[in-house]
Design a protein around this motif. Structure first.
Motif, PDB file in Angstrom:
ATOM      1  N   THR A  89      38.811  31.207  29.412  1.00 58.67           N
ATOM      2  CA  THR A  89      38.190  30.177  29.658  1.00 58.67           C
ATOM      3  C   THR A  89      38.335  29.926  31.283  1.00 58.67           C
ATOM      4  OG1 THR A  89      38.056  29.465  27.665  1.00 58.67           O
ATOM      5  CG2 THR A  89      37.925  27.712  29.443  1.00 58.67           C
ATOM      6  N   ALA A  90      39.496  29.977  31.683  1.00 58.38           N
ATOM      7  CA  ALA A  90      39.956  29.959  33.207  1.00 58.38           C
ATOM      8  C   ALA A  90      39.377  30.804  34.159  1.00 58.38           C
ATOM      9  CB  ALA A  90      41.607  29.724  33.396  1.00 58.38           C
ATOM     10  N   MET A  91      39.251  32.062  33.660  1.00 62.73           N
ATOM     11  CA  MET A  91      38.659  32.968  34.356  1.00 62.73           C
ATOM     12  C   MET A  91      36.977  32.878  34.629  1.00 62.73           C
ATOM     13  SD  MET A  91      40.784  36.523  33.603  1.00 62.73           S
ATOM     14  CE  MET A  91      39.176  37.172  33.507  1.00 62.73           C
ATOM     15  N   ALA A  92      36.251  32.157  33.839  1.00 62.31           N
ATOM     16  CA  ALA A  92      34.945  31.929  33.712  1.00 62.31           C
ATOM     17  C   ALA A  92      34.566  31.347  35.152  1.00 62.31           C
ATOM     18  CB  ALA A  92      34.292  31.178  32.636  1.00 62.31           C
ATOM     19  N   PRO A  93      34.927  30.368  35.504  1.00 60.81           N
ATOM     20  CA  PRO A  93      34.655  30.036  37.005  1.00 60.81           C
ATOM     21  C   PRO A  93      34.570  31.285  38.136  1.00 60.81           C
ATOM     22  CG  PRO A  93      35.802  28.119  36.149  1.00 60.81           C
ATOM     23  CD  PRO A  93      35.890  29.314  35.313  1.00 60.81           C
ATOM     24  N   LEU A  94      35.527  31.885  38.027  1.00 58.39           N
ATOM     25  CA  LEU A  94      35.803  33.119  39.093  1.00 58.39           C
ATOM     26  C   LEU A  94      34.814  34.086  38.751  1.00 58.39           C
ATOM     27  CD1 LEU A  94      37.594  34.180  41.373  1.00 58.39           C
ATOM     28  CD2 LEU A  94      39.022  35.216  39.733  1.00 58.39           C
ATOM     29  N   GLY A  95      34.425  34.242  37.542  1.00 58.43           N
ATOM     30  CA  GLY A  95      33.411  35.290  37.197  1.00 58.43           C
ATOM     31  C   GLY A  95      32.058  34.642  38.082  1.00 58.43           C
ATOM     32  N   GLU A  96      31.739  33.489  37.732  1.00 50.87           N
ATOM     33  CA  GLU A  96      30.678  32.875  38.096  1.00 50.87           C
ATOM     34  C   GLU A  96      30.426  33.139  39.669  1.00 50.87           C
ATOM     35  OE1 GLU A  96      30.464  28.981  36.491  1.00 50.87           O
ATOM     36  OE2 GLU A  96      30.213  29.793  34.613  1.00 50.87           O
ATOM     37  N   TRP A  97      31.797  32.838  40.252  1.00 49.93           N
ATOM     38  CA  TRP A  97      31.669  33.075  41.899  1.00 49.93           C
ATOM     39  C   TRP A  97      31.349  34.417  42.173  1.00 49.93           C
ATOM     40  CZ3 TRP A  97      34.651  35.915  45.120  1.00 49.93           C
ATOM     41  CH2 TRP A  97      34.654  35.783  46.325  1.00 49.93           C
ATOM     42  N   GLY A  98      32.021  35.377  41.575  1.00 49.77           N
ATOM     43  CA  GLY A  98      31.705  36.650  41.686  1.00 49.77           C
ATOM     44  C   GLY A  98      30.146  37.153  41.626  1.00 49.77           C
ATOM     45  N   GLU A  99      29.643  36.643  40.403  1.00 47.07           N
ATOM     46  CA  GLU A  99      28.056  36.776  40.187  1.00 47.07           C
ATOM     47  C   GLU A  99      27.265  36.298  41.608  1.00 47.07           C
ATOM     48  OE1 GLU A  99      26.040  38.385  37.975  1.00 47.07           O
ATOM     49  OE2 GLU A  99      28.076  39.199  36.714  1.00 47.07           O
ATOM     50  N   GLU A 100      27.691  35.201  42.003  1.00 49.14           N
ATOM     51  CA  GLU A 100      26.949  34.373  42.910  1.00 49.14           C
ATOM     52  C   GLU A 100      26.962  35.328  44.493  1.00 49.14           C
ATOM     53  OE1 GLU A 100      27.414  30.296  45.378  1.00 49.14           O
ATOM     54  OE2 GLU A 100      27.867  30.291  43.387  1.00 49.14           O
ATOM     55  N   HIS A 101      28.141  35.880  44.399  1.00 47.90           N
ATOM     56  CA  HIS A 101      28.372  36.605  45.929  1.00 47.90           C
ATOM     57  C   HIS A 101      28.462  38.143  45.610  1.00 47.90           C
ATOM     58  CE1 HIS A 101      29.282  32.798  47.680  1.00 47.90           C
ATOM     59  NE2 HIS A 101      29.798  32.408  46.688  1.00 47.90           N
ATOM     60  N   MET A 102      28.095  38.461  44.646  1.00 42.22           N
ATOM     61  CA  MET A 102      27.825  40.258  44.357  1.00 42.22           C
ATOM     62  C   MET A 102      27.528  40.930  45.394  1.00 42.22           C
ATOM     63  SD  MET A 102      27.321  42.180  40.990  1.00 42.22           S
ATOM     64  CE  MET A 102      28.132  40.967  40.001  1.00 42.22           C
ATOM     65  N   GLU A 103      26.403  40.687  45.879  1.00 41.80           N
ATOM     66  CA  GLU A 103      25.703  41.453  47.115  1.00 41.80           C
ATOM     67  C   GLU A 103      26.750  41.330  48.187  1.00 41.80           C
ATOM     68  OE1 GLU A 103      21.590  40.630  47.824  1.00 41.80           O
ATOM     69  OE2 GLU A 103      21.041  40.320  45.929  1.00 41.80           O
ATOM     70  N   ARG A 104      27.025  40.272  48.646  1.00 44.37           N
ATOM     71  CA  ARG A 104      27.873  40.296  49.806  1.00 44.37           C
ATOM     72  C   ARG A 104      29.260  40.904  49.700  1.00 44.37           C
ATOM     73  NH1 ARG A 104      29.939  34.610  52.815  1.00 44.37           N
ATOM     74  NH2 ARG A 104      31.177  35.794  54.395  1.00 44.37           N
ATOM     75  N   ILE A 105      29.895  40.964  48.515  1.00 44.24           N
ATOM     76  CA  ILE A 105      31.107  41.675  48.119  1.00 44.24           C
ATOM     77  C   ILE A 105      30.712  43.269  48.169  1.00 44.24           C
ATOM     78  CG2 ILE A 105      32.898  42.150  46.544  1.00 44.24           C
ATOM     79  CD1 ILE A 105      32.461  39.193  45.825  1.00 44.24           C
ATOM     80  N   GLU A 106      29.817  43.734  47.438  1.00 43.69           N
ATOM     81  CA  GLU A 106      29.218  44.893  47.609  1.00 43.69           C
ATOM     82  C   GLU A 106      28.959  45.621  48.864  1.00 43.69           C
ATOM     83  OE1 GLU A 106      26.085  45.087  44.870  1.00 43.69           O
ATOM     84  OE2 GLU A 106      27.204  45.657  43.008  1.00 43.69           O
ATOM     85  N   SER A 107      28.462  44.668  49.902  1.00 42.81           N
ATOM     86  CA  SER A 107      28.043  45.211  51.169  1.00 42.81           C
ATOM     87  C   SER A 107      29.515  45.602  51.828  1.00 42.81           C
ATOM     88  CB  SER A 107      27.396  44.166  51.980  1.00 42.81           C
ATOM     89  OG  SER A 107      27.945  43.032  52.264  1.00 42.81           O
ATOM     90  N   LEU A 108      30.644  44.929  51.484  1.00 33.93           N
ATOM     91  CA  LEU A 108      31.807  45.092  52.160  1.00 33.93           C
ATOM     92  C   LEU A 108      32.542  46.393  51.829  1.00 33.93           C
ATOM     93  CD1 LEU A 108      33.515  41.606  51.674  1.00 33.93           C
ATOM     94  CD2 LEU A 108      32.463  42.431  53.750  1.00 33.93           C
ATOM     95  N   HIS A 109      32.154  47.248  50.692  1.00 33.41           N
ATOM     96  CA  HIS A 109      32.501  48.195  50.266  1.00 33.41           C
ATOM     97  C   HIS A 109      31.703  49.431  50.583  1.00 33.41           C
ATOM     98  CE1 HIS A 109      35.912  46.322  48.266  1.00 33.41           C
ATOM     99  NE2 HIS A 109      34.990  45.225  47.889  1.00 33.41           N
ATOM    100  N   ARG A 110      30.827  49.212  51.386  1.00 30.08           N
ATOM    101  CA  ARG A 110      29.792  50.239  51.898  1.00 30.08           C
ATOM    102  C   ARG A 110      30.281  51.164  53.036  1.00 30.08           C
ATOM    103  NH1 ARG A 110      24.210  47.153  50.584  1.00 30.08           N
ATOM    104  NH2 ARG A 110      24.514  46.900  48.517  1.00 30.08           N
TER     105      ARG A 110
END
Length: 110
Positions: A89-110
């Motif tokens: 339950t505590a991790m759910a907001p972190l998961g939502e944040w990750g979904e919202e910013h996934m493209e940006r995060i993936e671009s950092l690893h290219r």
């Protein structure tokens, strides 16, 4: 007086989560108990050895319950404890944040 080993609550939470796999295991068990094979299929990329080690650690820390059914063939199911559900339950907001910013995060690893 007992000395505190953590500097803050986030430090304690990260300690119990440790690593890449535990969050994915918690997420997979959120819907209910799973047998080992089902759990391994629901966490892509994890090896059998690593899954066993992670489950042992999670059982030891009270996040996961291991139920052994004495039957033929043997059956073992893993489920979340109340402690594990509260962490999910505590991790759910972190998961939502990750979904919202996934493209940006993936671009950092290219």
């Amino acid at each position: 007086m007992k000395k505190r080993t953590f500097t803050c609550g986030l430090d304690a939470a990260i300690d119990i989560m440790g690593g890449k796999w535990k969050g994915l295991i918690l997420f997979s068990l959120a819907e209910g108990p799973l047998r080992f094979g089902e759990l391994r299929r629901s966490v892509p990329g994890i090896s059998e050895r690593v899954l066993i080690l992670q489950l042992r650690e999670m059982e030891g820390s009270g996040l996961v319950h291991r139920e052994v059914y004495h039957q033929v063939p043997p059956k073992v199911e893993y489920s979340l404890t109340d402690f594990g559900q509260s962490l999910n339950t505590a991790m759910a907001p972190l998961g939502e944040w990750g979904e919202e910013h996934m493209e940006r995060i993936e671009s950092l690893h290219r």
